[in-house]
Scaffold this active site. Structure first.
Site, mmCIF file in Angstrom:
data_model
loop_
_atom_site.group_PDB
_atom_site.id
_atom_site.type_symbol
_atom_site.label_atom_id
_atom_site.label_comp_id
_atom_site.label_asym_id
_atom_site.label_seq_id
_atom_site.Cartn_x
_atom_site.Cartn_y
_atom_site.Cartn_z
ATOM 1 N N HIS A 90 0.824 -1.217 0.000
ATOM 2 C CA HIS A 90 0.000 0.000 0.000
ATOM 3 C C HIS A 90 0.856 1.265 0.000
ATOM 4 C CE1 HIS A 90 0.446 0.252 4.502
ATOM 5 N NE2 HIS A 90 0.279 1.537 4.262
ATOM 6 N N ASP A 122 -0.173 -7.516 2.061
ATOM 7 C CA ASP A 122 0.364 -6.157 1.945
ATOM 8 C C ASP A 122 1.894 -6.208 1.938
ATOM 9 O OD1 ASP A 122 0.425 -3.432 1.775
ATOM 10 O OD2 ASP A 122 -0.148 -3.061 3.862
ATOM 11 N N SER A 166 4.258 2.739 8.112
ATOM 12 C CA SER A 166 3.912 1.682 7.160
ATOM 13 C C SER A 166 5.131 1.202 6.377
ATOM 14 C CB SER A 166 2.863 2.186 6.173
ATOM 15 O OG SER A 166 1.612 2.347 6.791
ATOM 16 N N GLY A 167 5.165 -0.102 6.131
ATOM 17 C CA GLY A 167 6.255 -0.689 5.367
ATOM 18 C C GLY A 167 7.456 -1.069 6.201
#
Length: 229
Positions: free
Chosen positions: A29, A81, A179-180
């Site tokens: 994402h 994801d 995120s990530g």
């Protein structure tokens, strides 16, 4: 970190984990919602500050050769994801730039079942609706049983490719901007990549948890590209 170099941007937008000298893993994402192509961002390694205009002594940066999003990623519920970023050049490891270990499927399952405390790190918001951190932060949170995770996020679809981690009382969590990035567990003398920061219902709220991609479920897919380095 993933750094947006498009005109008017010049900022970090997600975290990632170095797997080998030429591959970084992050959340799918990050790429899709960031609407970036391989030419829109660079990878900055060994970096502590997220502020613009600061190049650190131990930092290395490189452009991107290729971005590979898992073909079964579902952007509607953040399932699967995970994405790979191939660096345009091989990075030399240093005391400040080292790859994280990718555990075997068996070891990852053992650790997830044991519900250990893991470590998350990033430059995300330091509280709900707060500001992004100007320096790399780290926090330790325990893995939560899957049933409890699903009850806490009953409005959402917590799939078998996800797990939760966090504190029942709140106060410790990943947040927007993280995120990530990695969820790692120390085991047998090494840091093992168990999860990737994916999503949450708010940040550090009571009875809510951060949700992470179960990396081991995609080990074969990862190794198709990164090999056995």
């Amino acid at each position: 970190m993933l750094w947006d170099i498009r005109p008017g941007r010049n900022r970090f937008f997600c975290g990632g984990s170095l797997l080998t000298a030429e591959w970084v893993v992050t959340a799918a994402h990050c790429i899709l919602e960031g609407e970036v192509t391989k030419d829109d961002f660079i990878i900055r390694l060994g970096k502590l500050s997220s502020e613009r205009g600061i190049f650190e002594e131990n930092e290395r940066s490189t452009t991107v050769q290729e971005v590979i999003i898992h073909p079964n990623h579902d952007p509607n519920n953040y399932d699967i994801d995970i994405a790979l970023v191939r660096l345009a050049e091989r990075i030399a490891f240093t005391d400040y730039i080292l790859p994280v270990c990718l555990p075997t499927v068996e070891d990852a399952r053992r650790l997830l079942t044991a519900l250990p405390v893991g470590s998350i790190s990033g430059w995300g918001r330091t509280m709900q609706d707060g500001t992004f951190s100007s320096s790399l932060k780290e926090v330790n949170v325990p893995i939560i049983r899957q049933g409890k995770c699903r009850r806490a996020h009953a409005r959402y679809d917590v799939t078998k490719n996800m797990f939760c981690a966090g504190s029942e009382t709140g106060g410790r969590d990943s947040c927007d901007g993280d995120s990530g990035g990695p969820f790692v567990v120390y085991d047998n003398g090494k840091w093992n990549l168990i999860g990737i920061v994916s999503w949450g219902d708010g940040c550090a709220l009571r009875d809510k948890y951060g949700v992470y991609t179960r990396v081991h479920r995609f080990r074969d897919w990862l190794q198709e590209y990164i090999g056995e380095e």
